[in-house]
Motif scaffolding. Sequence first.
Motif, short mmCIF file in Angstrom:
data_model
loop_
_atom_site.label_atom_id
_atom_site.label_comp_id
_atom_site.label_asym_id
_atom_site.label_seq_id
_atom_site.Cartn_x
_atom_site.Cartn_y
_atom_site.Cartn_z
N VAL A 1 -7.10 4.96 -0.13
CA VAL A 1 -6.44 4.05 0.81
C VAL A 1 -7.07 2.67 0.75
CG1 VAL A 1 -5.95 3.60 3.24
CG2 VAL A 1 -5.81 5.92 2.37
N GLY A 2 -6.23 1.64 0.73
CA GLY A 2 -6.69 0.25 0.83
C GLY A 2 -6.54 -0.24 2.25
N LEU A 3 -7.63 -0.72 2.82
CA LEU A 3 -7.64 -1.18 4.21
C LEU A 3 -7.81 -2.69 4.22
CD1 LEU A 3 -10.16 1.54 5.46
CD2 LEU A 3 -7.67 1.68 5.41
N TYR A 4 -6.81 -3.40 4.73
CA TYR A 4 -6.88 -4.86 4.75
C TYR A 4 -7.40 -5.34 6.10
CZ TYR A 4 -5.89 -9.76 4.09
OH TYR A 4 -6.05 -11.12 3.98
N VAL B 1 -11.45 -10.39 -1.30
CA VAL B 1 -10.13 -10.87 -1.71
C VAL B 1 -9.21 -10.82 -0.50
CG1 VAL B 1 -8.19 -10.56 -3.30
CG2 VAL B 1 -10.50 -9.89 -4.02
N GLY B 2 -8.45 -11.87 -0.28
CA GLY B 2 -7.56 -11.91 0.87
C GLY B 2 -6.13 -12.25 0.48
N GLY B 3 -5.27 -12.28 1.49
CA GLY B 3 -3.90 -12.72 1.31
C GLY B 3 -3.08 -11.82 0.41
N SER B 4 -2.02 -12.40 -0.16
CA SER B 4 -1.09 -11.62 -0.97
C SER B 4 -1.76 -11.07 -2.23
CB SER B 4 0.12 -12.49 -1.36
OG SER B 4 -0.30 -13.66 -2.04
N GLN B 5 -2.74 -11.80 -2.76
CA GLN B 5 -3.42 -11.30 -3.96
C GLN B 5 -4.23 -10.04 -3.68
OE1 GLN B 5 -3.89 -14.29 -2.54
NE2 GLN B 5 -6.02 -14.96 -2.59
N ALA B 6 -4.73 -9.89 -2.44
CA ALA B 6 -5.45 -8.67 -2.08
C ALA B 6 -4.51 -7.47 -2.04
CB ALA B 6 -6.13 -8.85 -0.72
N ILE B 7 -3.32 -7.67 -1.48
CA ILE B 7 -2.35 -6.58 -1.41
C ILE B 7 -1.92 -6.17 -2.80
CG2 ILE B 7 -0.11 -5.86 -0.48
CD1 ILE B 7 -2.35 -6.34 1.62
N ALA B 8 -1.69 -7.16 -3.66
CA ALA B 8 -1.30 -6.86 -5.05
C ALA B 8 -2.42 -6.13 -5.78
CB ALA B 8 -0.94 -8.14 -5.78
N MET B 9 -3.66 -6.54 -5.55
CA MET B 9 -4.81 -5.87 -6.19
C MET B 9 -4.89 -4.41 -5.76
SD MET B 9 -8.89 -6.60 -5.74
CE MET B 9 -8.87 -5.91 -4.06
N LEU B 10 -4.70 -4.17 -4.47
CA LEU B 10 -4.77 -2.80 -3.97
C LEU B 10 -3.62 -1.95 -4.54
CD1 LEU B 10 -5.67 -3.55 -0.24
CD2 LEU B 10 -7.20 -2.60 -1.98
N ALA B 11 -2.45 -2.57 -4.65
CA ALA B 11 -1.28 -1.82 -5.12
C ALA B 11 -1.34 -1.52 -6.61
CB ALA B 11 -0.01 -2.59 -4.79
N TYR B 12 -1.73 -2.52 -7.41
CA TYR B 12 -1.65 -2.38 -8.87
C TYR B 12 -3.02 -2.19 -9.54
CZ TYR B 12 3.19 -3.94 -8.51
OH TYR B 12 4.52 -4.04 -8.20
N GLY B 13 -4.10 -2.41 -8.77
CA GLY B 13 -5.42 -2.41 -9.38
C GLY B 13 -5.73 -3.78 -9.96
N VAL C 1 0.61 -11.75 3.94
CA VAL C 1 0.17 -10.36 3.75
C VAL C 1 1.35 -9.41 4.02
CG1 VAL C 1 -1.32 -8.54 4.69
CG2 VAL C 1 -2.25 -10.81 4.25
N THR C 2 2.08 -9.70 5.09
CA THR C 2 3.24 -8.87 5.42
C THR C 2 4.28 -8.91 4.31
OG1 THR C 2 2.90 -9.27 7.78
CG2 THR C 2 5.09 -8.53 7.11
N ALA C 3 4.53 -10.10 3.78
CA ALA C 3 5.50 -10.24 2.69
C ALA C 3 5.04 -9.49 1.44
CB ALA C 3 5.70 -11.72 2.37
N ALA C 4 3.74 -9.56 1.16
CA ALA C 4 3.21 -8.85 0.00
C ALA C 4 3.34 -7.34 0.18
CB ALA C 4 1.75 -9.24 -0.22
N LYS C 5 3.10 -6.85 1.38
CA LYS C 5 3.26 -5.41 1.63
C LYS C 5 4.72 -5.00 1.43
CE LYS C 5 0.85 -3.69 5.22
NZ LYS C 5 0.25 -3.64 6.58
N ARG C 6 5.64 -5.86 1.83
CA ARG C 6 7.06 -5.56 1.62
C ARG C 6 7.36 -5.45 0.12
NH1 ARG C 6 11.91 -8.94 4.41
NH2 ARG C 6 11.04 -7.85 6.23
N LEU C 7 6.82 -6.39 -0.68
CA LEU C 7 7.11 -6.39 -2.11
C LEU C 7 6.47 -5.20 -2.82
CD1 LEU C 7 6.76 -10.17 -3.02
CD2 LEU C 7 8.86 -8.85 -2.79
N CYS C 8 5.33 -4.72 -2.31
CA CYS C 8 4.61 -3.63 -2.96
C CYS C 8 5.00 -2.26 -2.43
CB CYS C 8 3.10 -3.83 -2.82
SG CYS C 8 2.47 -5.27 -3.71
N ARG C 9 5.80 -2.25 -1.38
CA ARG C 9 6.22 -0.97 -0.82
C ARG C 9 7.05 -0.21 -1.84
NH1 ARG C 9 8.58 -0.37 5.26
NH2 ARG C 9 8.38 1.88 5.43
#
Length: 446
Positions: A123-126, A185-197, A229-237
Amino acid sequence: MLTRIDLRGRKTDPRGLLPRAQLDVSVAAETIRPVIEAVHQRGTEAIIEATERYDGLRPERLRVPVASLAEALEQLDPAVRAALEESISRAVKVHSDQRRHEVTTQVVPGGTVTERWVPVSRVGLYVPGGLAMYPSTVVMNVVPAQVAGVEGLVVASPPQKETGLPDARVMAACALLGVDEVYGVGGSQAIAMLAYGSQGRIAAERGDEPDDDYCAPVDLITGPGNVWVTAAKRLCRGVVGIDAEAGPTEIAVLADETADPVHVAADLISQAEHDPLAASVLVTDSVALADAVDAELVRQVGETKHTERILAALRGPQSGTVLVDGIDQGLRVVDAYAAEHLEIQTRDARAVADRVRNAGAIFVGPWAPVSLGDYCAGSNHVLPTGGCARHSSGLSVQSFLRGIHLIEYTQEALRDVAHHVVTLATVEDLPAHGQAVTARFSREAS
């Protein structure tokens, strides 16, 4: 101070008339889509580029050294450590009672269905780090995941310009909870990192070996954040699971003439200080209380640290006072609003609270302010916003568990129900479904 919406005498659904923040996540998603795709393709290189662009620094590495986590805990103010330890203790107590257990149901003799609850593996915790720092959010994310039995816990939080590391109190909270995989790492790049590595698709296709700074992809991302961050979570869902698309914080207070305007104003202000887009809504059948709360807001806001931020939130279209005919209409209004945090400050507050259907968390009576839930009630403060409490729950142990059914039937139990399976398969024009059952008994017929 607060804009007033008079719903007295109205019988229609109030949903479209209530204050609400105007956030266009779709527009934000299109803005940050190139960042998500760049991280997917190029990994660490793209993460560093985005961090330099948005956070104003170019980190030498993404993963926080374990020694830095230990140092942050060692240097933590003893009073802050004691408060975090109390918060952890209470959260563990509450969340431990949420753990589900395996259940086996005997459907018929020889036929059972067992429901197992299996934790998500990684699990990735932001943890946000913009206008304020949130070590308490580390607690609220990590504790239910640990109680659920999640083995791989990863925390991502924005780096600070002065150190290139996440906020020291956030790191200390991670160390206190035994989480040692932390990324600055923060913001949308953090969500992308967690999702894709962080390796990147291009390097993976070349067969490159990941380095020791590598973040492996997770299965689920939780934790609040700003609109990016919310937008990035939507794109990675879909690539990963997400807990929710959490927007700015919100509080609604349902109050009658028995409420103390000092308490009500203080509680509205407490959430307004999070963000200029935070929502503070009072629902009351007492004009006298509404007037008194406005007067208290004027007095108390002037004494706060973040006056400008609070005023922007209280004066925004997402905040206001809603006048109603009585508690019955007030309940209809708060159910339509479905607040992240709902306070009940009325006579017989518990009886009123028991009638509420839609809220992330309900704070009952004058001695249970939202701030208590933010830190030390034992409840979780990661809650649905923007009306999502009508259909979603806050973060809990269940957020990190998956129910898996184990179906076990004997030959006789299957034989007894075979004709029903064949009938339903025939109705749906899926004859092979029926054949998958009858084939098991074909030798008997011959």
